[in-house]
Scaffold this motif. Structure first.
Motif, PDB file in Angstrom:
ATOM      1  N   UNK A   1       0.850  -1.183   0.000  1.00 30.82           N
ATOM      2  CA  UNK A   1       0.000   0.000   0.000  1.00 30.82           C
ATOM      3  C   UNK A   1       0.887   1.235   0.000  1.00 30.82           C
ATOM      4  N   UNK A   2       0.341   2.350  -0.458  1.00 26.60           N
ATOM      5  CA  UNK A   2       1.128   3.584  -0.517  1.00 26.60           C
ATOM      6  C   UNK A   2       1.662   3.982   0.847  1.00 26.60           C
ATOM      7  N   UNK A   3       0.840   3.802   1.883  1.00 24.45           N
ATOM      8  CA  UNK A   3       1.260   4.218   3.217  1.00 24.45           C
ATOM      9  C   UNK A   3       2.417   3.376   3.730  1.00 24.45           C
ATOM     10  N   UNK A   4       2.330   2.058   3.550  1.00 26.80           N
ATOM     11  CA  UNK A   4       3.413   1.175   3.993  1.00 26.80           C
ATOM     12  C   UNK A   4       4.699   1.501   3.245  1.00 26.80           C
ATOM     13  N   UNK A   5       4.578   1.680   1.930  1.00 28.89           N
ATOM     14  CA  UNK A   5       5.770   1.995   1.127  1.00 28.89           C
ATOM     15  C   UNK A   5       6.410   3.301   1.574  1.00 28.89           C
ATOM     16  N   UNK A   6       5.592   4.340   1.752  1.00 25.33           N
ATOM     17  CA  UNK A   6       6.139   5.638   2.156  1.00 25.33           C
ATOM     18  C   UNK A   6       6.793   5.560   3.531  1.00 25.33           C
ATOM     19  N   UNK A   7       6.109   4.895   4.463  1.00 21.36           N
ATOM     20  CA  UNK A   7       6.669   4.773   5.810  1.00 21.36           C
ATOM     21  C   UNK A   7       8.009   4.046   5.787  1.00 21.36           C
ATOM     22  N   UNK A   8       8.072   2.944   5.049  1.00 15.27           N
ATOM     23  CA  UNK A   8       9.307   2.158   5.027  1.00 15.27           C
ATOM     24  C   UNK A   8      10.431   2.924   4.355  1.00 15.27           C
ATOM     25  N   UNK A   9      10.156   3.545   3.228  1.00 15.27           N
ATOM     26  CA  UNK A   9      11.222   4.247   2.496  1.00 15.27           C
ATOM     27  C   UNK A   9      11.755   5.434   3.291  1.00 15.27           C
ATOM     28  N   UNK A  10      10.861   6.178   3.954  1.00 15.45           N
ATOM     29  CA  UNK A  10      11.332   7.268   4.821  1.00 15.45           C
ATOM     30  C   UNK A  10      12.185   6.709   5.957  1.00 15.45           C
ATOM     31  N   UNK A  11      11.723   5.592   6.514  1.00 10.90           N
ATOM     32  CA  UNK A  11      12.422   4.986   7.647  1.00 10.90           C
ATOM     33  C   UNK A  11      13.820   4.516   7.271  1.00 10.90           C
ATOM     34  N   UNK A  12      13.944   3.752   6.179  1.00  6.11           N
ATOM     35  CA  UNK A  12      15.246   3.177   5.838  1.00  6.11           C
ATOM     36  C   UNK A  12      16.239   4.261   5.436  1.00  6.11           C
ATOM     37  N   UNK A  13      15.780   5.321   4.780  1.00  2.96           N
ATOM     38  CA  UNK A  13      16.694   6.411   4.432  1.00  2.96           C
ATOM     39  C   UNK A  13      17.199   7.113   5.684  1.00  2.96           C
ATOM     40  N   UNK A  14      16.350   7.204   6.690  1.00  2.00           N
ATOM     41  CA  UNK A  14      16.775   7.812   7.954  1.00  2.00           C
ATOM     42  C   UNK A  14      17.671   6.869   8.738  1.00  2.00           C
ATOM     43  N   UNK A  15      17.368   5.573   8.684  1.00  3.39           N
ATOM     44  CA  UNK A  15      18.158   4.578   9.417  1.00  3.39           C
ATOM     45  C   UNK A  15      19.617   4.600   8.976  1.00  3.39           C
ATOM     46  N   UNK A  16      19.866   4.620   7.673  1.00  7.88           N
ATOM     47  CA  UNK A  16      21.249   4.517   7.194  1.00  7.88           C
ATOM     48  C   UNK A  16      22.073   5.757   7.519  1.00  7.88           C
ATOM     49  N   UNK A  17      21.419   6.818   7.971  1.00 11.54           N
ATOM     50  CA  UNK A  17      22.143   8.007   8.420  1.00 11.54           C
ATOM     51  C   UNK A  17      22.098   8.167   9.936  1.00 11.54           C
ATOM     52  N   UNK A  18      21.484   7.204  10.632  1.00  9.40           N
ATOM     53  CA  UNK A  18      21.271   7.368  12.071  1.00  9.40           C
ATOM     54  C   UNK A  18      21.932   6.289  12.920  1.00  9.40           C
ATOM     55  N   UNK A  19      21.907   5.031  12.477  1.00  5.44           N
ATOM     56  CA  UNK A  19      22.400   3.947  13.330  1.00  5.44           C
ATOM     57  C   UNK A  19      23.904   3.766  13.156  1.00  5.44           C
ATOM     58  N   UNK A  20      24.488   3.001  14.070  1.00  4.47           N
ATOM     59  CA  UNK A  20      25.933   2.758  14.056  1.00  4.47           C
ATOM     60  C   UNK A  20      26.315   1.541  13.228  1.00  4.47           C
ATOM     61  N   UNK A  21      25.362   0.634  13.012  1.00  7.26           N
ATOM     62  CA  UNK A  21      25.642  -0.549  12.195  1.00  7.26           C
ATOM     63  C   UNK A  21      24.323  -1.178  11.780  1.00  7.26           C
ATOM     64  N   UNK A  22      24.395  -2.101  10.814  1.00  9.57           N
ATOM     65  CA  UNK A  22      23.215  -2.852  10.384  1.00  9.57           C
ATOM     66  C   UNK A  22      23.574  -4.332  10.279  1.00  9.57           C
ATOM     67  N   UNK A  23      22.588  -5.164  10.581  1.00  5.41           N
ATOM     68  CA  UNK A  23      22.728  -6.618  10.473  1.00  5.41           C
ATOM     69  C   UNK A  23      21.666  -7.127   9.501  1.00  5.41           C
ATOM     70  N   UNK A  24      22.075  -7.910   8.509  1.00  7.30           N
ATOM     71  CA  UNK A  24      21.140  -8.608   7.642  1.00  7.30           C
ATOM     72  C   UNK A  24      20.989 -10.041   8.112  1.00  7.30           C
ATOM     73  N   UNK A  25      19.892 -10.707   7.701  1.00  3.57           N
ATOM     74  CA  UNK A  25      19.687 -12.083   8.167  1.00  3.57           C
ATOM     75  C   UNK A  25      20.166 -13.116   7.151  1.00  3.57           C
ATOM     76  N   UNK A  26      20.871 -12.657   6.129  1.00  2.00           N
ATOM     77  CA  UNK A  26      21.493 -13.551   5.151  1.00  2.00           C
ATOM     78  C   UNK A  26      22.514 -12.725   4.381  1.00  2.00           C
TER      79      UNK A  26
END
Length: 459
Positions: A190-215
């Motif tokens: 849905x548009x809302x889920x997409x917008x929320x996620x894209x805003x979130x991930x762009x902010x995350x990569x400039x905010x957190x100290x590291x990221x972990x993937x599950x594969x």
């Protein structure tokens, strides 16, 4: 407040505490992959902490700060209620109710729930209940602490303030990101889920100290995205830890109380259905699967198909196709009222497993199917190559005829009578969690070595 010398001593120690944020999971009753991962990490954090010197525990975000999970939340299995009301509602419907009727009732129930109990009211009620509870215990993240955030918190932007405050107090914060599907395939959401996620991930990569993937495939995707968006993370700050999978020996699984019609469906392995376990949503690509089986049926192949999964979103056309299909309740079965014990029963007796997803974060049902000794047919995407390993059979999503041909050959050779060579690709969470602690500890050590002065002054 710690004295400066105390802060410096703490910064020289290994990771002092690891906090697992489960804010979203603890306040909902969803049971999709991310919620299962968050609950497993919360459970293993407590078990690991009891056995080892590093204190690990789950936390939630309340009123601008991270607090310890209370004993009531833990007793509920880190969810809002003891019962999964969606599963309970589905189990009320007898198995003999036709697929078309079941789908219509599910659709009516979803609309009524949204009308009578919208999300805004739900949030207000939960906030009010929290205010009645006993005082919450602040976690007070600081020097030597790491907060790992594996949950689906993209619709909770207020948490970034707490993340920033924790970092200012000397803690490190990492996000466990399971996939970038809303970025690559916005049409699936849905548009809302997409917008929320894209805003979130762009902010995350400039905010957190590291990221972990599950594969590995997910970690590689995250690195590419960070480069594309000029994120602040270096490649070494993005690593992966393969998910755990707590599945006991199938022979030890208690026999569930299976309805007679379901037992009859799986009574004879030679006539048993092929199985797909996936939420009904367009990303899972059920249309491709139905196209392949329509060809098999048109060619006179006596094969059947069982679809196990809850009804998702943007799938009205798929629901109509299943409900109106000429093979519905004959050789096409929708089973969306299945508990875990019955699912294990079905895995044990299915002919083979198929997963046709266009994109996936991990694909845990593949691991479950392989664990139960099923041959696996999977769409040819990188994550499935990694998860299924060399024993999987892969098909292109360009033409359903390719899957049709593979299954026709499997039928001709009676491939289900020869079990696949088993490979232990996944380990239990009790083995995976210490590896996660080790990986996070290594990242924390490397970050502090890279910026020791900045870390100390931030404390």
């Amino acid at each position: 407040m710690l004295e400066t010398t105390d802060r410096d001593d703490l910064m020289d120690l290994p990771m002092r505490r690891l906090m697992i944020d489960i804010t979203h999971t603890a306040s909902h009753d969803y049971n999709t992959g991310i919620q299962r991962v968050a609950r497993c990490l919360a459970r293993e954090a407590v078990a690991y902490s009891n056995r080892n010197g590093i204190e690990c525990f789950p936390v939630v975000h309340v009123d601008g700060k991270f607090v310890h999970v209370d004993r009531w939340c833990a007793a509920r299995g880190y969810r809002r209620f003891n019962l999964d009301f969606q599963a309970l509602t589905n189990r009320v419907l007898p198995h003999w109710v036709s697929t078309s009727t079941r789908l219509r009732l599910n659709n009516i129930g979803t609309r009524l729930r949204k009308l009578l109990y919208p999300r805004t009211i739900d949030r207000k009620i939960r906030k009010m209940i929290r205010s009645w509870q006993a005082s919450l215990v602040p976690a007070n993240p600081g020097p030597g602490d790491v907060i790992l955030m594996p949950d689906s918190w993209w619709d909770l932007p207020e948490m970034f303030d707490a993340v920033s405050q924790a970092q200012q107090n000397g803690a490190l914060v990492g996000a466990m990101v399971h996939d970038l599907i809303p970025v690559h395939y916005p049409e699936f959401f849905t548009d809302q889920v997409r917008k929320n996620f894209c805003r979130w991930i762009e902010r995350v990569i400039h905010s957190v100290d590291f990221m972990i993937g599950d594969a590995k495939a997910i970690a590689d995707d995250l690195r590419g995205y960070v480069h594309e968006k000029n994120g602040t993370l270096e490649d070494w700050q993005i690593r992966h830890v393969r998910l755990g999978c707590d599945l006991g020996d199938p022979q030890d699984t208690p026999e569930p109380n299976v309805p007679s019609d379901l037992a009859a469906m799986f009574a004879n392995r030679d006539k048993a259905p092929y199985l797909m376990v996936a939420t009904l949503e367009i990303r899972k690509n059920h249309h491709y699967l139905l196209d392949a089986f329509d060809r098999l049926w048109a060619e006179g192949k006596d094969v059947s198909l069982a679809l196990v999964g809850q009804i998702g979103w943007k799938c009205d056309a798929l629901i109509q196709r299943i409900a109106n299909h000429p093979e519905a309740d004959k050789r096409l079965h929708l089973l969306n009222n299945i508990d875990d014990a019955t699912l294990s029963y079905i895995y044990e007796r299915s002919k083979a497993f198929v997963l046709t997803s266009k994109s996936e974060g991990f694909g845990l049902p593949i691991v479950e199917a392989a664990h139960h000794g099923l041959h696996v047919f999977a769409s040819d995407i990188p994550i499935f190559r990694e998860v299924a390993g060399p024993q999987g059979q892969f098909f292109s999503l360009d033409d359903p005829g390719e899957l049709c041909q593979q299954i026709a050959k499997f039928e001709a050779t009676q491939g289900w009578r020869t079990p696949p060579s088993k490979q232990t690709l996944n380990e239990p969470w009790s083995v995976v969690f210490p590896k996660l602690v080790e990986t996070v500890g290594e990242i924390a050590r490397d970050i502090r070595q890279q910026r020791p002065h900045a870390a100390k002054t931030a404390a």
